[in-house]
Design a protein around this motif. Structure first.
Motif, PDB file in Angstrom:
ATOM      1  N   GLY A   1     -59.435  43.915  91.245  1.00 51.03           N
ATOM      2  CA  GLY A   1     -58.889  44.583  89.868  1.00 51.03           C
ATOM      3  C   GLY A   1     -57.931  43.517  89.458  1.00 51.03           C
ATOM      4  O   GLY A   1     -57.319  44.028  88.342  1.00 51.03           O
ATOM      5  N   GLN A   2     -58.018  42.439  89.911  1.00 55.40           N
ATOM      6  CA  GLN A   2     -56.895  41.424  89.209  1.00 55.40           C
ATOM      7  C   GLN A   2     -57.643  40.279  88.784  1.00 55.40           C
ATOM      8  O   GLN A   2     -56.912  39.218  88.791  1.00 55.40           O
ATOM      9  N   GLU A   3     -58.914  40.436  88.527  1.00 59.51           N
ATOM     10  CA  GLU A   3     -59.475  39.240  88.172  1.00 59.51           C
ATOM     11  C   GLU A   3     -59.385  38.834  86.638  1.00 59.51           C
ATOM     12  O   GLU A   3     -59.272  37.526  86.168  1.00 59.51           O
ATOM     13  N   ASP A   4     -59.026  39.880  85.792  1.00 59.89           N
ATOM     14  CA  ASP A   4     -58.763  39.661  84.424  1.00 59.89           C
ATOM     15  C   ASP A   4     -57.205  39.152  84.261  1.00 59.89           C
ATOM     16  O   ASP A   4     -56.420  40.017  85.026  1.00 59.89           O
ATOM     17  N   PRO A   5     -57.025  38.679  83.126  1.00 59.63           N
ATOM     18  CA  PRO A   5     -55.503  38.619  82.713  1.00 59.63           C
ATOM     19  C   PRO A   5     -54.895  39.761  82.531  1.00 59.63           C
ATOM     20  O   PRO A   5     -55.163  40.715  81.862  1.00 59.63           O
ATOM     21  N   LEU A   6     -53.583  39.790  83.234  1.00 53.58           N
ATOM     22  CA  LEU A   6     -52.798  40.996  83.050  1.00 53.58           C
ATOM     23  C   LEU A   6     -51.872  41.004  81.989  1.00 53.58           C
ATOM     24  O   LEU A   6     -51.654  42.151  81.267  1.00 53.58           O
ATOM     25  N   PHE A   7     -51.212  39.952  81.578  1.00 52.80           N
ATOM     26  CA  PHE A   7     -50.445  39.787  80.756  1.00 52.80           C
ATOM     27  C   PHE A   7     -50.771  39.618  79.061  1.00 52.80           C
ATOM     28  O   PHE A   7     -51.801  39.000  79.072  1.00 52.80           O
ATOM     29  N   ASP A   8     -50.469  40.416  78.151  1.00 51.65           N
ATOM     30  CA  ASP A   8     -50.275  40.054  76.947  1.00 51.65           C
ATOM     31  C   ASP A   8     -49.337  38.958  76.343  1.00 51.65           C
ATOM     32  O   ASP A   8     -48.255  39.236  75.972  1.00 51.65           O
ATOM     33  N   ARG A   9     -50.024  38.022  76.058  1.00 55.74           N
ATOM     34  CA  ARG A   9     -49.038  36.990  75.678  1.00 55.74           C
ATOM     35  C   ARG A   9     -48.092  36.903  74.639  1.00 55.74           C
ATOM     36  O   ARG A   9     -46.983  36.916  74.515  1.00 55.74           O
ATOM     37  N   GLN A  10     -49.037  37.606  73.352  1.00 60.78           N
ATOM     38  CA  GLN A  10     -48.089  37.822  72.099  1.00 60.78           C
ATOM     39  C   GLN A  10     -47.067  38.808  72.248  1.00 60.78           C
ATOM     40  O   GLN A  10     -45.895  38.583  71.808  1.00 60.78           O
ATOM     41  N   LYS A  11     -47.310  39.966  73.128  1.00 67.62           N
ATOM     42  CA  LYS A  11     -46.201  40.968  73.449  1.00 67.62           C
ATOM     43  C   LYS A  11     -45.120  40.516  74.229  1.00 67.62           C
ATOM     44  O   LYS A  11     -43.832  40.669  73.936  1.00 67.62           O
ATOM     45  N   LEU A  12     -45.247  39.677  75.304  1.00 61.28           N
ATOM     46  CA  LEU A  12     -44.271  39.077  76.133  1.00 61.28           C
ATOM     47  C   LEU A  12     -43.395  38.088  75.333  1.00 61.28           C
ATOM     48  O   LEU A  12     -42.227  38.103  75.457  1.00 61.28           O
ATOM     49  N   THR A  13     -44.110  37.298  74.553  1.00 62.58           N
ATOM     50  CA  THR A  13     -43.399  36.383  73.991  1.00 62.58           C
ATOM     51  C   THR A  13     -42.376  37.033  72.880  1.00 62.58           C
ATOM     52  O   THR A  13     -41.111  36.630  72.671  1.00 62.58           O
TER      53      THR A  13
ATOM     54  N   LEU B   1     -49.915  34.931  90.171  1.00 62.44           N
ATOM     55  CA  LEU B   1     -50.390  34.165  91.070  1.00 62.44           C
ATOM     56  C   LEU B   1     -51.837  34.714  91.788  1.00 62.44           C
ATOM     57  O   LEU B   1     -52.437  34.097  92.566  1.00 62.44           O
ATOM     58  N   GLY B   2     -52.317  35.823  91.348  1.00 63.89           N
ATOM     59  CA  GLY B   2     -53.643  36.392  91.585  1.00 63.89           C
ATOM     60  C   GLY B   2     -54.688  35.828  90.814  1.00 63.89           C
ATOM     61  O   GLY B   2     -55.705  35.602  91.107  1.00 63.89           O
ATOM     62  N   THR B   3     -54.462  35.923  89.437  1.00 60.42           N
ATOM     63  CA  THR B   3     -55.263  35.396  88.391  1.00 60.42           C
ATOM     64  C   THR B   3     -55.004  33.931  87.999  1.00 60.42           C
ATOM     65  O   THR B   3     -56.198  33.333  87.306  1.00 60.42           O
ATOM     66  N   GLY B   4     -53.806  33.428  88.063  1.00 57.41           N
ATOM     67  CA  GLY B   4     -53.611  32.418  87.424  1.00 57.41           C
ATOM     68  C   GLY B   4     -53.176  32.192  86.322  1.00 57.41           C
ATOM     69  O   GLY B   4     -53.140  31.085  85.319  1.00 57.41           O
ATOM     70  N   GLN B   5     -53.244  33.266  85.509  1.00 54.14           N
ATOM     71  CA  GLN B   5     -52.605  33.416  84.162  1.00 54.14           C
ATOM     72  C   GLN B   5     -51.099  33.060  84.135  1.00 54.14           C
ATOM     73  O   GLN B   5     -50.309  33.598  84.748  1.00 54.14           O
ATOM     74  N   ILE B   6     -50.729  32.205  82.904  1.00 46.20           N
ATOM     75  CA  ILE B   6     -49.646  31.538  82.765  1.00 46.20           C
ATOM     76  C   ILE B   6     -49.230  31.869  81.336  1.00 46.20           C
ATOM     77  O   ILE B   6     -49.777  31.936  80.305  1.00 46.20           O
ATOM     78  N   ILE B   7     -48.045  32.490  81.159  1.00 51.05           N
ATOM     79  CA  ILE B   7     -47.412  32.565  80.149  1.00 51.05           C
ATOM     80  C   ILE B   7     -46.042  31.615  80.045  1.00 51.05           C
ATOM     81  O   ILE B   7     -45.414  31.712  81.105  1.00 51.05           O
ATOM     82  N   SER B   8     -45.630  31.089  78.781  1.00 49.79           N
ATOM     83  CA  SER B   8     -44.403  30.314  78.830  1.00 49.79           C
ATOM     84  C   SER B   8     -43.593  30.348  77.438  1.00 49.79           C
ATOM     85  O   SER B   8     -44.202  30.846  76.470  1.00 49.79           O
ATOM     86  N   PHE B   9     -42.280  30.096  77.508  1.00 47.56           N
ATOM     87  CA  PHE B   9     -41.519  30.592  76.378  1.00 47.56           C
ATOM     88  C   PHE B   9     -40.813  29.192  76.571  1.00 47.56           C
ATOM     89  O   PHE B   9     -39.831  29.094  77.304  1.00 47.56           O
ATOM     90  N   ASN B  10     -40.847  28.253  75.471  1.00 43.43           N
ATOM     91  CA  ASN B  10     -40.338  27.003  75.359  1.00 43.43           C
ATOM     92  C   ASN B  10     -40.907  26.130  76.726  1.00 43.43           C
ATOM     93  O   ASN B  10     -39.885  25.406  77.367  1.00 43.43           O
ATOM     94  N   GLY B  11     -41.954  26.298  77.184  1.00 49.68           N
ATOM     95  CA  GLY B  11     -42.408  25.781  78.418  1.00 49.68           C
ATOM     96  C   GLY B  11     -42.552  24.352  78.318  1.00 49.68           C
ATOM     97  O   GLY B  11     -42.561  23.758  79.594  1.00 49.68           O
ATOM     98  N   GLU B  12     -42.398  23.714  77.277  1.00 53.02           N
ATOM     99  CA  GLU B  12     -42.354  22.104  77.560  1.00 53.02           C
ATOM    100  C   GLU B  12     -41.045  21.510  77.165  1.00 53.02           C
ATOM    101  O   GLU B  12     -40.915  20.133  77.168  1.00 53.02           O
TER     102      GLU B  12
END
Length: 341
Positions: free
Chosen positions: A28-40, A62-73
């Protein structure tokens, strides 16, 4: 030195409680969980609160590898967070049989470092401590003297940075010993034994004109040395979680030490839900003239259902009081936890 380090597989205490790390994603964790736009959009008001300082966030499921960042670089000063890769480097040397946990290291006056350092505070003459004791003090207590002695023993800051780069952990750079970095950031000369202890160090700092201290702090905030990007720190946590690095015994030992960390309870830990766990390493620059230039926290949340989320939160240059900056970090954690439900 670094060449031996680079030959080792290494991890750090932050992942010790994460049993089964590196296993396939949960059902059940194969698909991305987070909504990037909403979290940002949810991180932006928190960033507005710390302005004109900067907020940096890195988040990975860490289950799916989906990454979200804010000022990540963007680069942010590490402060105590640097003790995470240091602890890993020490255990790498132990695994390589170039160092033993029961090896005894001598501490002389030239080895003392700035506060916080209970070791330096209590020092009255040459003394000896085991590698394991120094490791515990560096990670659990954030002891700068213990950290600097261990850093020297594994080859110095450049050796640890080179090891990270060799393991494809980029944009996480350790360049100076604490006895160099901390005085530099406040306009002081190199640390000397006569400044050991909080009262003596504060007195030495008081001899530096206020304008010079302010200039030094702002120069420190602009300095790329001893910094990481949120994505770089997140990659560090990811690599650890994926069991790319230390063996199980080393992870257990470091995990036991890290679980004793009590600093930063009002940061990521303040967002911790019931029956969840957090292993983290906070970092804070010294408050001077009412200004706390760096407030950080990095760690891994493990929820009741076993899902794991690596979180990096960096704040630099904010005029807010320390308590308000800590609340901002806690609020980032709350956004993450809510989004993970």
């Amino acid at each position: 030195m670094l060449r031996p380090l680079a030959a080792l597989l290494l991890t750090f205490a932050l992942v010790a409680p994460l049993a089964g790390c590196g296993e396939p994603p949960m059902l059940g964790q194969e698909d991305p969980l987070f909504d990037r736009q909403k979290l940002t959009a949810q991180f932006q008001p928190i960033a507005d609160r710390v302005a004109p300082g900067q907020l940096g966030v890195g988040l990975e499921d860490l289950g799916t590898g989906q990454i979200i960042s804010f000022n990540g670089e963007r680069r942010f000063p590490l402060q105590n967070v640097a003790k995470a890769p240091l602890g890993a480097a020490v255990m790498a040397e132990v695994e390589g049989k170039r160092l033993r946990l029961d090896d005894v290291l001598l501490i002389e006056d030239v080895d003392l470092s700035p506060p916080p350092s209970p070791l330096a505070d209590a020092w009255t003459g040459p003394s000896t401590h085991t590698v394991q004791e120094l490791l515990e003090r560096a990670i659990r207590d954030g002891d700068n003297t213990a950290a600097d002695i261990l850093m020297k023993r594994v080859g110095g800051p450049g050796a640890v940075t080179a090891w990270l780069q060799g393991r494809k952990v980029m944009n996480l750079d350790i360049d100076r010993y604490e006895r160099q970095l901390q005085p530099d950031s406040l306009g002081l000369a190199s640390f000397r034994a006569g400044w050991k202890g909080e009262a003596a160090y504060r007195a030495a700092l008081g001899q530096v004109p206020a304008a010079e201290r302010s200039r030094a702090v702002h120069a420190y905030l602009a300095d790329p040395r001893d910094t990481a990007t949120p994505l770089g720190a997140l990659r560090f946590l990811e690599a650890l979680n994926q069991a790319e690095l230390l063996n199980a015994d080393s992870r257990r030992l470091l995990g036991g030490i890290t679980r004793q960390v009590t600093a930063g309870p009002d940061r990521l830990r303040a967002a911790l839900p019931r029956d969840a766990q957090l292993v983290h390493v906070p970092g804070t620059a010294r408050t001077d003239q009412g200004f706390t230039p760096v407030v950080n926290d990095i760690g891994v949340y493990t929820l009741k259902d076993g899902r794991k989320f690596a979180v990096v939160v960096f704040i630099s240059g904010s005029p807010l009081p320390l308590a308000e900056q800590e609340k901002a970090i806690a609020d980032v954690g709350r956004v993450v936890i809510k989004a993970a439900k």
